[in-house]
Design an enzyme around this catalytic site. Sequence first.
Site, PDB file in Angstrom:
ATOM      1  N   GLY A   1      -1.667  -5.509   8.917  1.00 32.88           N
ATOM      2  CA  GLY A   1      -2.950  -5.452   8.209  1.00 32.88           C
ATOM      3  C   GLY A   1      -2.933  -6.317   6.962  1.00 32.88           C
TER       4      GLY A   1
ATOM      5  CG  HIS B   1       6.783 -29.279  10.093  1.00 37.19           C
ATOM      6  ND1 HIS B   1       6.613 -28.731  11.344  1.00 37.19           N
ATOM      7  CD2 HIS B   1       8.031 -29.816  10.077  1.00 37.19           C
ATOM      8  CE1 HIS B   1       7.714 -28.905  12.047  1.00 37.19           C
ATOM      9  NE2 HIS B   1       8.593 -29.569  11.313  1.00 37.19           N
TER      10      HIS B   1
ATOM     11  CB  THR C   1       2.677  -2.738  11.084  1.00 40.17           C
ATOM     12  OG1 THR C   1       1.366  -3.126  10.621  1.00 40.17           O
ATOM     13  CG2 THR C   1       2.605  -1.380  11.762  1.00 40.17           C
TER      14      THR C   1
ATOM     15  CB  CYS D   1       0.941  -2.428   4.867  1.00 44.53           C
ATOM     16  SG  CYS D   1       0.772  -3.518   6.301  1.00 44.53           S
TER      17      CYS D   1
ATOM     18  CG  ASP E   1      -0.344   0.158   2.536  1.00 43.74           C
ATOM     19  OD1 ASP E   1       0.903   0.270   2.609  1.00 43.74           O
ATOM     20  OD2 ASP E   1      -1.075   0.191   3.542  1.00 43.74           O
ATOM     21  CG  HIS E   2      -0.822   4.749   1.486  1.00 42.41           C
ATOM     22  ND1 HIS E   2      -1.921   3.892   1.469  1.00 42.41           N
ATOM     23  CD2 HIS E   2      -0.812   5.328   2.704  1.00 42.41           C
ATOM     24  CE1 HIS E   2      -2.541   3.978   2.632  1.00 42.41           C
ATOM     25  NE2 HIS E   2      -1.885   4.835   3.396  1.00 42.41           N
TER      26      HIS E   2
ATOM     27  CG  HIS F   1       8.745 -25.667  11.401  1.00 39.19           C
ATOM     28  ND1 HIS F   1       8.995 -25.636  12.753  1.00 39.19           N
ATOM     29  CD2 HIS F   1       9.740 -26.428  10.858  1.00 39.19           C
ATOM     30  CE1 HIS F   1      10.074 -26.355  13.019  1.00 39.19           C
ATOM     31  NE2 HIS F   1      10.563 -26.819  11.885  1.00 39.19           N
TER      32      HIS F   1
HETATM   33  C1  RB5 Z   1      -1.681   2.829   6.405  1.00 38.32           C
HETATM   34  O1  RB5 Z   1      -1.578   4.062   7.003  1.00 38.32           O
HETATM   35  C2  RB5 Z   1      -1.415   1.738   7.417  1.00 38.32           C
HETATM   36  O2  RB5 Z   1      -2.502   1.602   8.268  1.00 38.32           O
HETATM   37  C3  RB5 Z   1      -1.109   0.420   6.725  1.00 38.32           C
HETATM   38  O3  RB5 Z   1      -0.020   0.597   5.883  1.00 38.32           O
HETATM   39  C4  RB5 Z   1      -0.735  -0.775   7.578  1.00 38.32           C
HETATM   40  O4  RB5 Z   1       0.254  -0.469   8.498  1.00 38.32           O
HETATM   41  C5  RB5 Z   1      -1.826  -1.544   8.156  1.00 38.32           C
HETATM   42  O5  RB5 Z   1      -1.622  -2.581   8.801  1.00 38.32           O
END
Ligand code: RB5
Length: 147
Positions: free
Chosen positions: A72, A135, A69, A67, A8-9, A100
């Site tokens: 998501g 596994h 983190t 993304c 994503d962005h 695994h």
């Molecule tokens: C976008 O701002 C952010 O929420 C997304 O990139 C991600 O970290 C979601 O899990």
Amino acid sequence: MRIHLGSDHGAIELRQVLAAALREWSHELASEVGPDDDKESVDYPDIARQLGARVLADPGSLGVLACGTGQGMAMAANKVPGIRAAVVLDAYSARMAREHNDANVLCLGGRVAGVELAKLLLQTFLAGEFAGGRHARRVAKIEGGGG
Ligand code: RB5
């Protein structure tokens, strides 16, 4: 290996770095999903679903989703039946996710992992091979089979 790559962005820069690394390592960048720059805000579940469909339609390929983190993307990708997506922040987990768990999608966080760490995690993930045996039974249970 054929890789489908999406972000994503929140992880455009990381996606660009990983695309370049995949080419340098002579992997086939089979497709890319996601915006061209971070001015376009997109919904990561849409990217994850598209990427998951591409991996499933291309047997033997693997997916990489980034993304902010990685969380998501993994949550959304894991809703696609047949996708096993792993958020990874250390090399041991990157290897074990393949060996695994037979993960077919690696999820990385562009806002939490530096680019060199992310490249190492990707390299380790791609080098891993599913160990099978006990596994395989466990992975079958993830997919709803085998009791
Ligand atoms: C976008 O701002 C952010 O929420 C997304 O990139 C991600 O970290 C979601 O899990």
